[in-house]
Design a protein around this motif. Structure first.
Motif, PDB file in Angstrom:
ATOM      1  N   GLY A  35      -2.029  14.441 -11.584  1.00  0.00           N
ATOM      2  CA  GLY A  35      -2.375  15.405 -12.736  1.00  0.00           C
ATOM      3  C   GLY A  35      -3.005  14.560 -13.918  1.00  0.00           C
ATOM      4  N   CYS A  36      -3.466  13.503 -13.543  1.00  0.00           N
ATOM      5  CA  CYS A  36      -4.046  12.567 -14.768  1.00  0.00           C
ATOM      6  C   CYS A  36      -5.734  12.929 -14.773  1.00  0.00           C
ATOM      7  N   ARG A  37      -6.131  12.467 -15.756  1.00  0.00           N
ATOM      8  CA  ARG A  37      -7.690  12.894 -15.717  1.00  0.00           C
ATOM      9  C   ARG A  37      -8.279  11.882 -14.878  1.00  0.00           C
ATOM     10  N   MET A  38      -8.283  10.548 -15.385  1.00  0.00           N
ATOM     11  CA  MET A  38      -8.807   9.516 -14.739  1.00  0.00           C
ATOM     12  C   MET A  38      -7.675   8.519 -13.998  1.00  0.00           C
ATOM     13  N   ARG A  39      -7.851   7.860 -12.699  1.00  0.00           N
ATOM     14  CA  ARG A  39      -6.956   7.061 -12.350  1.00  0.00           C
ATOM     15  C   ARG A  39      -7.633   5.721 -12.058  1.00  0.00           C
ATOM     16  N   LEU A  40      -7.074   4.580 -12.113  1.00  0.00           N
ATOM     17  CA  LEU A  40      -7.854   3.278 -12.207  1.00  0.00           C
ATOM     18  C   LEU A  40      -6.756   2.272 -11.358  1.00  0.00           C
ATOM     19  N   ILE A  41      -7.217   1.824 -10.254  1.00  0.00           N
ATOM     20  CA  ILE A  41      -6.316   0.957  -9.389  1.00  0.00           C
ATOM     21  C   ILE A  41      -6.924  -0.293  -9.826  1.00  0.00           C
ATOM     22  N   VAL A  42      -5.971  -1.380 -10.087  1.00  0.00           N
ATOM     23  CA  VAL A  42      -6.505  -2.560 -10.611  1.00  0.00           C
ATOM     24  C   VAL A  42      -5.797  -3.782  -9.693  1.00  0.00           C
ATOM     25  N   THR A  43      -6.617  -4.630  -9.210  1.00  0.00           N
ATOM     26  CA  THR A  43      -6.428  -5.620  -8.608  1.00  0.00           C
ATOM     27  C   THR A  43      -7.067  -6.978  -8.884  1.00  0.00           C
ATOM     28  N   CYS A  45      -9.614   0.659  -1.146  1.00  0.00           N
ATOM     29  CA  CYS A  45     -10.639   1.738  -1.295  1.00  0.00           C
ATOM     30  C   CYS A  45     -10.345   2.884  -0.402  1.00  0.00           C
ATOM     31  N   ASP A  46      -9.766   2.826   0.626  1.00  0.00           N
ATOM     32  CA  ASP A  46      -9.395   3.934   1.412  1.00  0.00           C
ATOM     33  C   ASP A  46      -8.501   4.893   0.585  1.00  0.00           C
ATOM     34  N   LEU A  47      -7.375   4.187   0.071  1.00  0.00           N
ATOM     35  CA  LEU A  47      -6.388   5.124  -0.842  1.00  0.00           C
ATOM     36  C   LEU A  47      -7.313   5.727  -2.043  1.00  0.00           C
ATOM     37  N   ALA A  48      -8.143   5.040  -2.480  1.00  0.00           N
ATOM     38  CA  ALA A  48      -9.005   5.342  -4.003  1.00  0.00           C
ATOM     39  C   ALA A  48      -9.709   6.706  -3.347  1.00  0.00           C
ATOM     40  N   ASP A  49     -10.238   6.730  -2.174  1.00  0.00           N
ATOM     41  CA  ASP A  49     -11.082   7.830  -1.802  1.00  0.00           C
ATOM     42  C   ASP A  49     -10.198   8.790  -1.504  1.00  0.00           C
ATOM     43  N   LYS A  50      -9.241   8.628  -0.820  1.00  0.00           N
ATOM     44  CA  LYS A  50      -8.200   9.942  -0.675  1.00  0.00           C
ATOM     45  C   LYS A  50      -7.565  10.614  -1.718  1.00  0.00           C
ATOM     46  N   MET A  75       0.746  -1.353   0.052  1.00  0.00           N
ATOM     47  CA  MET A  75       0.093  -0.029   0.030  1.00  0.00           C
ATOM     48  C   MET A  75       0.770   1.222   0.236  1.00  0.00           C
ATOM     49  N   ARG A  76       2.126   1.121   0.451  1.00  0.00           N
ATOM     50  CA  ARG A  76       3.069   2.290   0.505  1.00  0.00           C
ATOM     51  C   ARG A  76       3.321   2.681  -0.900  1.00  0.00           C
ATOM     52  N   ASP A  77       3.871   1.488  -1.786  1.00  0.00           N
ATOM     53  CA  ASP A  77       4.169   1.828  -3.117  1.00  0.00           C
ATOM     54  C   ASP A  77       2.794   2.302  -3.986  1.00  0.00           C
ATOM     55  N   LEU A  78       1.691   1.811  -3.665  1.00  0.00           N
ATOM     56  CA  LEU A  78       0.422   2.173  -4.295  1.00  0.00           C
ATOM     57  C   LEU A  78       0.344   3.708  -4.161  1.00  0.00           C
ATOM     58  N   GLU A  79       0.434   4.101  -2.748  1.00  0.00           N
ATOM     59  CA  GLU A  79       0.197   5.577  -2.499  1.00  0.00           C
ATOM     60  C   GLU A  79       1.138   6.366  -3.160  1.00  0.00           C
ATOM     61  N   SER A  80       2.299   6.043  -3.113  1.00  0.00           N
ATOM     62  CA  SER A  80       3.189   6.797  -3.897  1.00  0.00           C
ATOM     63  C   SER A  80       3.116   7.194  -5.306  1.00  0.00           C
ATOM     64  N   ILE A  81       2.585   5.932  -6.019  1.00  0.00           N
ATOM     65  CA  ILE A  81       2.069   6.166  -7.156  1.00  0.00           C
ATOM     66  C   ILE A  81       0.832   7.207  -7.633  1.00  0.00           C
ATOM     67  N   LEU A  82      -0.095   6.920  -6.508  1.00  0.00           N
ATOM     68  CA  LEU A  82      -1.218   8.105  -6.546  1.00  0.00           C
ATOM     69  C   LEU A  82      -0.885   9.633  -6.457  1.00  0.00           C
ATOM     70  N   THR A  91     -11.593   2.134  -8.567  1.00  0.00           N
ATOM     71  CA  THR A  91     -10.920   1.159  -8.270  1.00  0.00           C
ATOM     72  C   THR A  91     -11.593  -0.073  -9.235  1.00  0.00           C
ATOM     73  N   PHE A  92     -10.765  -1.210  -9.436  1.00  0.00           N
ATOM     74  CA  PHE A  92     -11.393  -2.262 -10.503  1.00  0.00           C
ATOM     75  C   PHE A  92     -10.774  -3.758 -10.039  1.00  0.00           C
ATOM     76  N   ILE A  93     -11.722  -4.579  -9.652  1.00  0.00           N
ATOM     77  CA  ILE A  93     -11.270  -5.616  -8.967  1.00  0.00           C
ATOM     78  C   ILE A  93     -11.546  -7.056  -9.908  1.00  0.00           C
ATOM     79  N   ASP A  94     -10.866  -7.909  -9.993  1.00  0.00           N
ATOM     80  CA  ASP A  94     -11.037  -9.228 -10.724  1.00  0.00           C
ATOM     81  C   ASP A  94     -11.497 -10.285  -9.658  1.00  0.00           C
TER      82      ASP A  94
END
Ligand code: PLP
Length: 441
Positions: free
Chosen positions: A214-222, A239-244, A202-209, A249-252
């Protein structure tokens, strides 16, 4: 014959000779083409065969050759397998709910064969949509509590066809590094900026977020559940990071829909974050009857756009009616409260895992029916699974490159239709074989 007649005859003969000559030359030319052409093709084919044989030999040498055992019965807890005697206990199918050979599901498929035919000979938008296709899509959306759903011939196609429709070059897709191959392929096809975060980190994910604000839309995929380890994605934190960071979010949910969580709603329910994912993709080919098919469910604008633009949907045949009817029956069973099925999977899983750990084995994963028995060595995993088959237990050893080097394992998959007796018999067989191979004492 007059002189004139002789001349006529000579002319006749000579013109015929000429015709014969021309025809002979033509024949020879055609023949030589016929003779030469195959020689050219043969050499191309021969060199292709040589190249491919080299590749095949490489796979054999690397020890990663996959053999396919031939089952001669329906998919079930107990099956018959070519080359073995009697019934074999099956612990390696994705038949988590045991519905692949459920009589009600089979009856629904047979009925649809009569009422709706074997197939549609068409893609959806030409003449491949029947009432039962729309009904199933509505059931899927209802089951997941989403606005709409769209069917595909497989979840591989659903994953291959979604990202390029949703995301463009001004957007970012941020994907767990261990996501399924179909997600990786789907992401390759889209023009969004691509980022991979370390597995479940989650640290790595947050640093990418933070980098991609500046991106128009972002999608976290897992993946909801990672199928080699049976571990569950940290969806609440995602989901908390996505809200922040105002991301989607996309989930398979291929290894979760139908059985994970109290009523089988999947990872969201299992982790108590119902309704928080933006998009869910899943398969009908595992717990949900096991025939075939996949879907995307989520916002109606996305589903509507997928029907207009998603290439595997637009350019591939519609799902056959019996397959649709089988899956539809499974959703009925789940929504009519066959909640004891998810509970039975959970109970069986707990029993297997507890007994195996008590016997001294290491089992990876998060209380998921995918229960990998960790062995480390590739040869050991393969020889132990062969020895278990000799004892009537069908399990498969996985090694590099499917899993990291030194992390070979036997992946056991538990189903609702395994009885406690069958689970106990399997643990006993593991204990015997484990002692024989020196894995436990
Ligand atoms: N996603 C995951 C996580 C899977 O495990 C699989 C199947 O192995 C798929 C997608 C593809 O599903 P389908 O068999 O419906 O194409």
């Amino acid at each position: 014959m007059t002189r004139g007649g002789e001349t006529e005859a000579a002319r006749y003969i000579s013109s015929n000779m000429a015709a014969l000559y021309v025809s002979a030359v033509r024949t020879l030319r055609t023949r030589s083409q016929i003779f030469l052409a195959p020689r050219r093709f043969q050499s191309a084919i021969a060199s292709m065969k040589e190249i491919l044989e080299g590749e095949l030999e490489g796979i054999r040498q690397a020890g990663t050759w996959k053999t396919e055992r031939v089952i001669t019965s329906p998919q079930a807890a107990s099956i018959t397998v070519e080359g073995t005697e009697g019934n074999i206990l099956n612990f390696c199918a994705n038949n988590y709910l045991g519905l692949s050979s459920n009589p009600e599901v089979i009856a629904a498929g047979k009925k649809a064969l009569d009422t709706h035919g074997a197939g549609l000979s068409s893609v959806r938008f030409i003449c491949g949509t029947q009432d039962i296709h729309r009904e199933l899509e509505q059931k899927i959306a209802k089951f997941h509590g989403r606005e709409d759903a769209i069917l595909y011939i497989s979840c591989f196609d659903a994953n291959a066809g979604m990202f390029e429709v949703l995301l463009g070059k001004d957007d970012a897709v941020i994907s767990d590094e261990l996501n399924h191959a179909s997600i990786i392929d789907g992401i390759r096809l889209c023009k969004a900026q691509r980022f991979r975060y370390k597995h479940k980190d989650m640290r790595d994910l947050e640093s990418i977020l933070q980098q991609t604000q500046g991106c128009r839309m972002r999608l976290i995929v897992t993946d909801g559940v990672f199928s080699m380890d049976g571990n569950v994605t940290p969806l609440r934190e995602i989901c908390d990071l996505a809200d922040k960071y105002n991301s989607m979010t996309f989930i398979d949910e291929c290894h979760a829909t139908g059985f994970l969580g109290a009523t089988g709603r999947g990872t969201e329910e299992f982790l108590g974050v119902d309704g928080r994912c933006t998009i869910i993709n899943s398969t009908l080919g595992k717990a949900l009857g096991g025939a075939a098919g996949g879907y995307t469910t989520g916002p109606k604008e996305l589903v509507t756009l997928l029907r207009q633009r998603s290439r595997p949907y637009l350019f591939s045949n519609t799902l056959p009616p019996p397959v649709v009817a089988c899956a539809s029956k499974v959703f009925d069973l789940l929504m009519e409260g066959e909640a004891n099925l998810p509970r039975k999977v959970a109970e069986n899983t707990a029993r297997f895992r507890e007994k195996m750990v008590a016997a001294g084995f290491t089992i990876a994963g998060d209380n998921h029916p995918i229960s990998p028995v960790m062995l480390g060595d590739a040869r050991l995993a393969s020889e132990m699974s062969d020895a278990l088959l000799q004892r009537g237990i069908y399990v498969i050893g996985f090694s590099y490159p499917v899993v990291p080097k030194g992390k070979a394992r036997i992946r056991v998959q538990i189903s609702a239709v395994h009885s406690f007796e069958e689970i106990d018999r399997t643990v006993d067989a593991f204990v015997d074989v484990g002692k024989q191979f020196g894995v436990i004492s």
